[in-house]
Design an enzyme around this catalytic site. Structure first.
Site, PDB file in Angstrom:
ATOM      1  CB  ILE A 140       0.861   0.241   1.083  1.00 39.19           C
ATOM      2  CG1 ILE A 140       0.253   0.176   2.490  1.00 39.19           C
ATOM      3  CG2 ILE A 140      -0.225   0.006   0.052  1.00 39.19           C
ATOM      4  CD1 ILE A 140      -0.211  -1.208   2.923  1.00 39.19           C
ATOM      5  NE  ARG A 174      -1.754  11.018  -5.467  1.00 35.43           N
ATOM      6  CZ  ARG A 174      -0.938  10.501  -6.375  1.00 35.43           C
ATOM      7  NH1 ARG A 174      -0.019  11.262  -6.926  1.00 35.43           N
ATOM      8  NH2 ARG A 174      -1.026   9.239  -6.716  1.00 35.43           N
ATOM      9  CB  CYS A 175      -3.074  16.566  -9.461  1.00 33.43           C
ATOM     10  SG  CYS A 175      -3.499  18.125  -8.657  1.00 33.43           S
ATOM     11  CD  GLU A 231     -13.115   5.581  -6.459  1.00 34.84           C
ATOM     12  OE1 GLU A 231     -13.068   5.817  -7.671  1.00 34.84           O
ATOM     13  OE2 GLU A 231     -12.120   5.618  -5.709  1.00 34.84           O
ATOM     14  CG  HIS A 284      -3.719  -1.030   0.131  1.00 30.92           C
ATOM     15  ND1 HIS A 284      -3.726  -0.929   1.501  1.00 30.92           N
ATOM     16  CD2 HIS A 284      -3.861   0.237  -0.349  1.00 30.92           C
ATOM     17  CE1 HIS A 284      -3.855   0.343   1.837  1.00 30.92           C
ATOM     18  NE2 HIS A 284      -3.948   1.065   0.741  1.00 30.92           N
ATOM     19  CG  HIS A 293      -3.718  10.015   2.919  1.00 36.11           C
ATOM     20  ND1 HIS A 293      -3.890   8.706   3.284  1.00 36.11           N
ATOM     21  CD2 HIS A 293      -3.789  10.045   1.570  1.00 36.11           C
ATOM     22  CE1 HIS A 293      -4.066   7.973   2.187  1.00 36.11           C
ATOM     23  NE2 HIS A 293      -4.009   8.765   1.141  1.00 36.11           N
TER      24      HIS A 293
END
Length: 768
Positions: free
Chosen positions: A442, A526-527, A616, A652, A705
């Protein structure tokens, strides 16, 4: 009139919790170290709100990974595959918890992680509860009660924050056919009652139930379940005060339902839907108090005190101050910690901003102004606020005439490729000459400690531009050679020069502002540091051509140019609130269009424009979808349509449900779309098969992930599943997402297995 907070950021002002979690996962720290980091995070948050004078301070808004996963473990809704871990004598509750979030691959066990998806229309990801027909629930994790007791001992008057029963069920997924998850209410309600009884016994007064689904489209069954659940809860606990928190949208057709529920306080989001206040005030029954969500919990601009006071005063005239509370619109989880940590921002722009700590103070200022108890300092803050808004409206930093003129020149031609995909595909096959089931990734590869160290040294001036460039080139070449060695078909340069997929581009676009410490949690540890779009957006020079061209010079295989799409840059930034989102997005699209054309002119024939945030950004109410989809898809097409037929455009998307918007996804007209599919075991592909998706598609076969490494057989099985719903000649083979957050060892094993799976697919899957 009281103040309260719905939830506070939990990662720490310097990402202390992130670091503690990752050190525990890597075995560098003990469990006790992680627990201590959590305790310190909670204590700091409570103390900050207490010192600011907040009346109702939340507890249980803290999480080591995700608040929905916390609730799943609390309710004992543990999927069957994790029982073998839970039964091991050495397993702690947190070990089980992290296994559910991240997967488990050790001690001879190989267990996949639970599915993850976006929290409504935010960039926060939650772990999706899994339900079966015979699902059992049991109060099995004491986190909610323990943190309430901990807050009390710290001298706090805590308000437990709990995901409401109905929203919890609606957030989950049925893992077998033949039942409706809402039918589990009779089994789940007794567990909620046990939890409330324990909290009441410890002295709880207020309970906040988060029920965001009340701001979404609901069917009659869902409405009936809301009525039943809250009727039963109030019957059991007449002396507890229940606050029903709704956010991210207006109540609209659920207004009557929400006002009829036997709760003590209703919280409404007046930032996202200010128009609902009149309807609420007209219909609110006696005895129901109202919480006004007037400070923006999703964006970083200062509150407009004059505008907020008008809203408060309107509510005061109708209800009186005693029936009102004021609060942020939603949890402050979605914004950074503290503006004071930003010491290098443009002072003019900094004066327009407020982070979580500042928004807490804004609430107290508004409370004093509205209650008529403002002292001289508060009145001074009010005047400073008015001046800041006046300065922002007239600032020369915001407006760019060239950008506005180009925006007005956009035509239909700018949103169309020269020929349809059927013709483009033939041209691309001639030029690219790719194998069947072409393999690619990706975009990003693991960013090691060394890479991050180089970037930090470069920013501090300890590495010269030439030294930094040389190190990145070495790393890029190593990555190209390794991809060639394992047999990937379409290569990427690894993105070692990039910090974040949005931040990297924003740093090179005019109209964007960047921070040093403004971290926001995306998922788990994750930030991200979202850019701030403060003015008109333009691209002063090329952003990615140098590295793409260098990478292509190293290999005879094709290199993908890697870009982030306009909707994702918009969605993952803190954006202007002084113009429509669509206008800002079109400005970004025009900037990306220039970059796409420059890549093509530099000889890059495959260009990926990532748009993971298209779904989203979809409005929460279906009645608003069409308008959003029109401008969002147009923005992608503006960015992607200026190239020749022989240039292959990829996009993607990850963690998205496509069923309801598949036609719009097809209208993007990307030559290849890659999507997350492995956690859902290819379930997401159903949308593409039912619609007969015309272009090429890469359903992810490797869940990045999770740290677990899938086998060749597992990935081949996913490809075979995919081939049953998508013609084999349309399929690509790729991971779910970028590999930036993974370690090299697991990445190498997984990608080697992925290439072998593709090779086996070429041997075993018949292409018609």
């Amino acid at each position: 009139m009281q103040t309260h907070i719905l939830g506070y950021p939990r990662i720490g002002s310097n990402r202390e919790l992130k670091k503690a979690c990752e050190q525990y996962w890597s075995g560098k720290n003990e469990l006790q170290d992680l627990l201590q980091a959590g305790k310190e995070s909670r204590s700091k948050n409570w103390k900050l709100q207490q010192e600011a004078g907040i009346d109702l301070i939340p507890c249980n808004d803290f999480s080591y990974y995700d608040q929905v996963l916390d609730m799943t473990l609390s309710l004992g809704a543990i999927p069957e595959r994790y029982k073998v871990i839970a039964e091991k004598p050495s397993t702690t509750q947190l070990d089980l918890y992290f296994a559910m979030a991240r997967g488990y691959q050790k001690d001879g066990l190989d267990i996949t992680a639970m599915e993850m998806t976006k929290w409504f229309d935010t960039n926060y990801h939650y772990i999706v509860p899994e339900f079966t027909k015979n699902q059992q629930f049991l109060l099995s994790y004491d986190k909610i009660l323990d943190e309430f007791i901990e807050a009390k001992k710290a001298g706090i008057k805590p308000k437990p924050v709990i995901i409401g029963l109905v929203s919890y069920l609606l957030l989950g997924k049925e893992k077998e056919e033949g039942f409706d998850k809402l039918d589990l209410v009779d089994r789940l309600l007794p567990v909620y009652i046990d939890l409330l009884a324990a909290l009441q016994k410890e002295g709880a007064e207020y309970i906040q139930f988060d029920e965001p689904f009340l701001a979404l489209d609901l069917n009659e069954k869902s409405r009936a379940v809301f009525t039943f659940v809250y009727g039963e809860i109030k019957k059991q606990f007449p002396d507890l005060k229940f606050m029903l928190a709704t956010y991210f949208e207006g109540l609209k057709d659920n207004l009557s339902l929400s006002l009829s529920l036997p709760v003590d306080v209703l919280h409404i989001d007046l930032v996202r839907c200010p128009s609902q206040l009149d309807d609420v005030l007209n219909e609110i029954p006696e005895g129901l108090n109202l919480s006004l969500g007037i400070v923006d919990g999703r964006n970083i601009w200062k509150n407009d005190f004059e505008g907020s006071l008008e809203i408060i005063q309107k509510a005061q005239e109708k209800l009186g101050s005693n029936r009102l509370l004021i609060a942020p619109s939603c949890s402050l989880l979605h914004i950074p910690y503290d503006l004071e940590l930003e010491t290098e921002l443009n002072p003019e722009i900094k004066n327009w901003l407020a982070f979580a700590k500042q928004k807490v103070k804004e609430l107290k200022t508004l409370q004093a102004l509205a209650n008529g108890t403002a002292e001289e300092q508060t009145l001074q803050e009010f005047n400073e606020n008015k001046n800041a808004f006046k300065d922002r409206k007239t600032s020369f930093l915001i407006h760019n005439k060239v950008v506005k003129d180009r925006l007005n020149q956009i035509s239909k031609k700018d949103t169309q490729r020269k020929n349809p995909f059927s013709l483009r595909k033939k041209e691309q096959q001639k030029v690219l000459n790719l194998a069947q089931f072409p393999t690619t990734t990706i975009g990003s590869f693991p960013q090691t400690k060394e890479v991050r160290s180089w970037r930090a040294q470069f920013k501090k001036g300890k590495l010269s531009p030439e030294q930094y460039d040389s190190l990145l080139k070495q790393e890029t070449e190593k990555t190209i050679r390794w991809q060639e060695e394992i047999g990937l078909d379409v290569l990427v340069h690894g993105e070692y020069e990039r910090n974040d997929m949005v931040e990297y581009f924003g740093e090179q676009l005019d109209g964007f502002l960047f921070t040093k410490k403004a971290w926001v949690q995306s998922y788990g540890s994750r930030c991200v540091k979202p850019p701030i779009v403060y003015g008109d957006v333009s691209r002063p020079k090329s952003m990615t051509v140098y590295w793409s061209k260098y990478a292509q010079s190293l290999t005879k295989k094709w290199i993908k140019g890697m870009l982030t799409g306009p909707v994702t840059i918009l969605q993952w930034s803190f954006i202007r609130d002084d113009q429509p989102r669509s206008l800002t997005c079109k400005q970004i699209a025009l900037a990306i269009r220039k970059e796409v054309k420059d890549l093509e002119n530099a000889g890059i024939r495959i260009i990926q424009i990532d748009e993971p945030a298209i779904r989203e950004g979809l409005p929460l109410r279906k009645e608003d979808w069409q308008n959003y989809l029109k401008w969002a898809i147009d923005c992608f097409k503006i960015a992607s349509s200026g190239v020749a037929d022989s240039t292959q455009i990829h996009t993607h998307m990850c963690y998205s449900e496509f069923n309801d918007i598949i036609e719009s996804i097809a209208n993007m007209d990307a030559d290849v779309i890659t999507i997350e599919c492995s956690r859902s075991q290819m379930e997401l592909l159903k949308a593409f098969s039912n619609f007969n998706y015309p272009n090429e598609i890469g359903p992810g076969v490797y869940d990045i992930h999770s740290p677990r490494v899938p086998s060749v057989e597992e990935m081949l099985a996913l490809l075979e599943k995919a081939q049953k719903v998508i013609p084999a000649e349309q399929l690509w083979v790729n991971p779910d997402c970028g590999l930036k957050t993974r370690k090299w060892e697991e990445t190498q094993k997984a990608l080697k297995a992925m290439v072998k799976a593709a090779e086996k697919a070429r041997e075993t899957i018949v292409v018609t």
